[in-house]
Design a protein around this motif. Sequence first.
Motif, PDB file in Angstrom:
ATOM      1  N   ARG A 135      13.055  -0.942  -0.761  1.00  0.00           N
ATOM      2  CA  ARG A 135      12.840  -0.103   0.633  1.00  0.00           C
ATOM      3  C   ARG A 135      12.524  -1.395   1.803  1.00  0.00           C
ATOM      4  N   ILE A 136      13.340  -1.182   2.918  1.00  0.00           N
ATOM      5  CA  ILE A 136      13.279  -2.321   4.028  1.00  0.00           C
ATOM      6  C   ILE A 136      12.956  -1.780   5.216  1.00  0.00           C
ATOM      7  N   LYS A 137      11.747  -2.424   5.786  1.00  0.00           N
ATOM      8  CA  LYS A 137      11.359  -2.091   7.205  1.00  0.00           C
ATOM      9  C   LYS A 137      12.317  -2.850   8.285  1.00  0.00           C
ATOM     10  N   ILE A 138      12.932  -1.940   9.025  1.00  0.00           N
ATOM     11  CA  ILE A 138      13.959  -2.652   9.820  1.00  0.00           C
ATOM     12  C   ILE A 138      13.426  -3.291  10.962  1.00  0.00           C
ATOM     13  N   VAL A 193      23.735   0.834   3.830  1.00  0.00           N
ATOM     14  CA  VAL A 193      22.644   0.160   4.674  1.00  0.00           C
ATOM     15  C   VAL A 193      22.106   1.011   5.679  1.00  0.00           C
ATOM     16  N   SER A 194      22.531   1.874   6.552  1.00  0.00           N
ATOM     17  CA  SER A 194      21.839   2.865   7.555  1.00  0.00           C
ATOM     18  C   SER A 194      20.741   2.099   7.891  1.00  0.00           C
ATOM     19  N   SER A 195      20.823   1.378   9.025  1.00  0.00           N
ATOM     20  CA  SER A 195      19.969   0.522   9.780  1.00  0.00           C
ATOM     21  C   SER A 195      19.340   1.295  11.093  1.00  0.00           C
ATOM     22  N   PHE A 196      19.805   2.438  11.356  1.00  0.00           N
ATOM     23  CA  PHE A 196      19.317   3.115  12.596  1.00  0.00           C
ATOM     24  C   PHE A 196      18.167   3.989  12.244  1.00  0.00           C
ATOM     25  N   THR A 197      17.092   3.490  11.303  1.00  0.00           N
ATOM     26  CA  THR A 197      15.852   3.884  10.921  1.00  0.00           C
ATOM     27  C   THR A 197      15.020   3.025  10.851  1.00  0.00           C
ATOM     28  N   GLU A 198      13.436   3.373  10.974  1.00  0.00           N
ATOM     29  CA  GLU A 198      12.485   2.495  10.900  1.00  0.00           C
ATOM     30  C   GLU A 198      12.389   1.849   9.572  1.00  0.00           C
ATOM     31  N   TYR A 199      12.803   2.895   8.457  1.00  0.00           N
ATOM     32  CA  TYR A 199      12.759   2.108   6.932  1.00  0.00           C
ATOM     33  C   TYR A 199      14.126   2.529   6.409  1.00  0.00           C
ATOM     34  N   THR A 200      14.673   1.940   5.591  1.00  0.00           N
ATOM     35  CA  THR A 200      15.931   2.144   4.739  1.00  0.00           C
ATOM     36  C   THR A 200      15.842   1.712   3.435  1.00  0.00           C
ATOM     37  N   VAL A 201      16.712   2.394   2.507  1.00  0.00           N
ATOM     38  CA  VAL A 201      16.801   1.791   0.847  1.00  0.00           C
ATOM     39  C   VAL A 201      18.059   1.310   0.694  1.00  0.00           C
ATOM     40  N   VAL A 233      18.456  -6.693  10.257  1.00  0.00           N
ATOM     41  CA  VAL A 233      17.382  -7.462   9.391  1.00  0.00           C
ATOM     42  C   VAL A 233      16.372  -7.067   9.474  1.00  0.00           C
ATOM     43  N   GLY A 234      15.520  -7.120   8.246  1.00  0.00           N
ATOM     44  CA  GLY A 234      14.416  -6.284   8.141  1.00  0.00           C
ATOM     45  C   GLY A 234      13.446  -7.031   6.988  1.00  0.00           C
ATOM     46  N   VAL A 235      12.326  -6.411   6.641  1.00  0.00           N
ATOM     47  CA  VAL A 235      11.206  -7.086   5.570  1.00  0.00           C
ATOM     48  C   VAL A 235      11.252  -6.154   4.447  1.00  0.00           C
ATOM     49  N   VAL A 236      11.122  -6.468   3.260  1.00  0.00           N
ATOM     50  CA  VAL A 236      11.005  -5.702   2.128  1.00  0.00           C
ATOM     51  C   VAL A 236       9.596  -5.181   1.960  1.00  0.00           C
ATOM     52  N   GLU A 237       9.586  -3.756   2.073  1.00  0.00           N
ATOM     53  CA  GLU A 237       8.406  -3.268   1.958  1.00  0.00           C
ATOM     54  C   GLU A 237       7.848  -2.820   0.696  1.00  0.00           C
ATOM     55  N   SER A 238       8.903  -2.419  -0.402  1.00  0.00           N
ATOM     56  CA  SER A 238       8.535  -2.235  -1.593  1.00  0.00           C
ATOM     57  C   SER A 238      10.013  -2.296  -2.507  1.00  0.00           C
ATOM     58  N   VAL A 239       9.687  -2.544  -3.730  1.00  0.00           N
ATOM     59  CA  VAL A 239      10.850  -2.600  -4.736  1.00  0.00           C
ATOM     60  C   VAL A 239      10.669  -1.656  -5.637  1.00  0.00           C
ATOM     61  N   GLY A 240      11.930  -1.443  -6.214  1.00  0.00           N
ATOM     62  CA  GLY A 240      12.009  -0.426  -7.444  1.00  0.00           C
ATOM     63  C   GLY A 240      11.965  -1.224  -8.534  1.00  0.00           C
ATOM     64  N   GLU A 241      12.118  -0.716  -9.976  1.00  0.00           N
ATOM     65  CA  GLU A 241      12.011  -1.380 -11.235  1.00  0.00           C
ATOM     66  C   GLU A 241      12.918  -2.088 -11.433  1.00  0.00           C
ATOM     67  N   GLU A 297       0.830  -1.293  -0.187  1.00  0.00           N
ATOM     68  CA  GLU A 297      -0.170   0.047  -0.037  1.00  0.00           C
ATOM     69  C   GLU A 297       0.825   1.354   0.257  1.00  0.00           C
ATOM     70  N   THR A 298       1.948   1.166   0.214  1.00  0.00           N
ATOM     71  CA  THR A 298       2.930   2.189   0.603  1.00  0.00           C
ATOM     72  C   THR A 298       4.196   2.401  -0.609  1.00  0.00           C
ATOM     73  N   ALA A 299       3.815   1.395  -1.419  1.00  0.00           N
ATOM     74  CA  ALA A 299       4.697   1.341  -2.624  1.00  0.00           C
ATOM     75  C   ALA A 299       4.865   2.601  -3.388  1.00  0.00           C
ATOM     76  N   GLY A 300       5.984   3.388  -3.790  1.00  0.00           N
ATOM     77  CA  GLY A 300       6.024   4.526  -4.496  1.00  0.00           C
ATOM     78  C   GLY A 300       5.712   5.758  -3.927  1.00  0.00           C
ATOM     79  N   LYS A 301       5.577   5.629  -2.560  1.00  0.00           N
ATOM     80  CA  LYS A 301       5.241   7.057  -1.510  1.00  0.00           C
ATOM     81  C   LYS A 301       6.426   7.335  -0.754  1.00  0.00           C
ATOM     82  N   VAL A 302       6.515   8.501  -0.443  1.00  0.00           N
ATOM     83  CA  VAL A 302       7.523   8.862   0.385  1.00  0.00           C
ATOM     84  C   VAL A 302       6.923   8.372   1.989  1.00  0.00           C
ATOM     85  N   LEU A 303       7.768   7.694   2.620  1.00  0.00           N
ATOM     86  CA  LEU A 303       7.412   7.383   4.089  1.00  0.00           C
ATOM     87  C   LEU A 303       8.112   8.349   5.200  1.00  0.00           C
TER      88      LEU A 303
END
Length: 306
Positions: free
Chosen positions: A44-47, A153-161, A79-87, A8-14
């Motif tokens: 984009r990954i949810k940490i 990586v930058s994992s000290f965030t709720e979401y990273t790319v 470690v995280g879960v993929v929230e959305s993917v690019g082309e 639902e959040t794909a393509g949006k700024v989080l």
Amino acid sequence: MESNSKSETAGKVLRCKAAICRNPGEPLVIEDIEVDPPKAWEIRIKIICTTLCHTDITYWKMKGGLVAAFPRIFGHEAVGVVESVGEHVEEFIVGDTVLPVFLPNCNECRDCKSQKSNLCTKFQNNYPPNMPRDGTSRFRDMNGEILHHFLWVSSFTEYTVVDVTHAVKITPEIPADKACLLGCGVSTGIGAAWKVAEVEEGSTVAIFGLGPVGLAVAEGARQRGALKIIAVDLNPEKSDIGKKFGVTDFVNPKTCGEKPVSEVIKELTNGGADYCFECIGLASLMQEAFLSSRKVLSLSQLLLFV
């Protein structure tokens, strides 16, 4: 498992929380940030879980040079879960559990295909502060200021790319608090024993420093069948911890009296350890590790005496 199109959040700024370091050596501050959608070949990954590595601290203190960039979001063991993917992303789908990694693997270049190297030449870079393909950031603070990435990586965030070359899919069955260590400390230590030293069955090993990397070396040496695994550490509590990872002997330099640690190790190994691993990063310990090693006369050395 969700498909890519169902995010639902794909393509949006989080908008999310992140720990930001504004200047070298300053405390990290939790702030709201914006995370852009992934571009081509990015995810984009949810940490889920992240930890602190000494490398984060080293760069946190760095005041100058090409690799110093602030404000910045640190963290590279996660470690995280993929929230959305690019082309063009085919390796991952939304919902995959992934491990971000700071060394790229393109699976195409000579070095990525080689068993002797893991330094990708297609994405050869010297730790620039942002994304590897276009050099731009996916992070901004609420004032629109760019926040720099760290080790891709930058994992000290709720979401990273991250770029697809900087992620590995793993099973979600691995506990997150343990899986995150695979991104650096565990892979460094076990890799040193398995890939670099190629410890043989029945050999002797000495490990200087029994932190996460040292413990991983011990586990790697145990898996390789080392006969004797000696740990050297100033903290006596590490002795019992080390035994769980295969350590057979524990040496505390404080209790050795005037005898050098190298002499103690030579006595334990009948002349010196076959392999010595310095896992702290101190020049003095490197020297001691060298002195603790078994002397092996190679053919090239023998020719010097002819």
